[in-house]
Design a protein around this motif. Structure first.
Motif, PDB file in Angstrom:
ATOM      1  N   VAL A  16       0.403  -1.258  -0.322  1.00  0.00           N
ATOM      2  CA  VAL A  16      -0.272   0.335  -0.262  1.00  0.00           C
ATOM      3  C   VAL A  16       0.602   1.370  -0.058  1.00  0.00           C
ATOM      4  O   VAL A  16       0.617   2.141  -0.888  1.00  0.00           O
ATOM      5  CB  VAL A  16      -0.966   0.021   1.314  1.00  0.00           C
ATOM      6  CG1 VAL A  16      -0.711   0.317   2.193  1.00  0.00           C
ATOM      7  CG2 VAL A  16      -2.181   1.124   1.112  1.00  0.00           C
ATOM      8  N   GLN A  71      -2.766   7.491   2.330  1.00  0.00           N
ATOM      9  CA  GLN A  71      -2.703   6.521   2.483  1.00  0.00           C
ATOM     10  C   GLN A  71      -4.235   6.007   3.228  1.00  0.00           C
ATOM     11  O   GLN A  71      -4.895   4.657   2.407  1.00  0.00           O
ATOM     12  CB  GLN A  71      -2.024   5.450   3.768  1.00  0.00           C
ATOM     13  CG  GLN A  71      -1.601   4.147   4.033  1.00  0.00           C
ATOM     14  CD  GLN A  71      -3.271   3.016   4.894  1.00  0.00           C
ATOM     15  OE1 GLN A  71      -3.693   5.013   6.066  1.00  0.00           O
ATOM     16  NE2 GLN A  71      -3.747   2.578   4.823  1.00  0.00           N
ATOM     17  N   SER A  85      -6.490   3.090   0.743  1.00  0.00           N
ATOM     18  CA  SER A  85      -6.659   2.064   1.194  1.00  0.00           C
ATOM     19  C   SER A  85      -7.168   1.531   1.527  1.00  0.00           C
ATOM     20  O   SER A  85      -8.549   0.553   0.817  1.00  0.00           O
ATOM     21  CB  SER A  85      -6.267   2.285   2.785  1.00  0.00           C
ATOM     22  OG  SER A  85      -4.873   1.737   3.143  1.00  0.00           O
TER      23      SER A  85
END
Length: 104
Positions: free
Chosen positions: A33, A44, A48
């Motif tokens: 990721v 992030q 995600s």
């Protein structure tokens, strides 16, 4: 779920630019990721969220490698996914320009 509903749900997943870009990246290589965040120049949580949707839709797989989770394409998810992937542009140049890729 009937076939029309399944195709409709998959097409909804594929209709997002960020998710298509993630698939194009994963077409080139498995990625964690943090590398996806770097390549997309996003946050992030945003990456995600998109990865979660792709995983729930069966389009990506996730594998734990020590402390990191790596994502890969589930090329067998649908009979038409390989055709979609063929149409996505290559991300090799973008990945080559990123010197800090790899969580290892």
């Amino acid at each position: 779920m009937n076939p029309i509903d399944e195709i409709s749900e998959c097409m909804k997943l594929l209709s997002d630019k960020t998710r298509l870009t993630i698939l194009a990246l994963l077409k080139e290589q498995d990625m964690c990721v943090c590398d996806i965040v770097d390549a997309l120049e996003t946050t992030q949580p945003n990456a995600s969220q998109h990865l979660r949707k792709l995983k729930l839709g069966g389009l990506v797989n996730e594998t734990r490698r020590s402390q990191w989770i790596y994502y890969s394409l589930n090329r067998d998810a649908t009979p038409y996914l390989p055709t979609v992937l063929e149409q996505l542009p290559s991300m090799k140049e973008l990945l080559a320009s990123r010197t800090n890729l790899s969580c290892d």
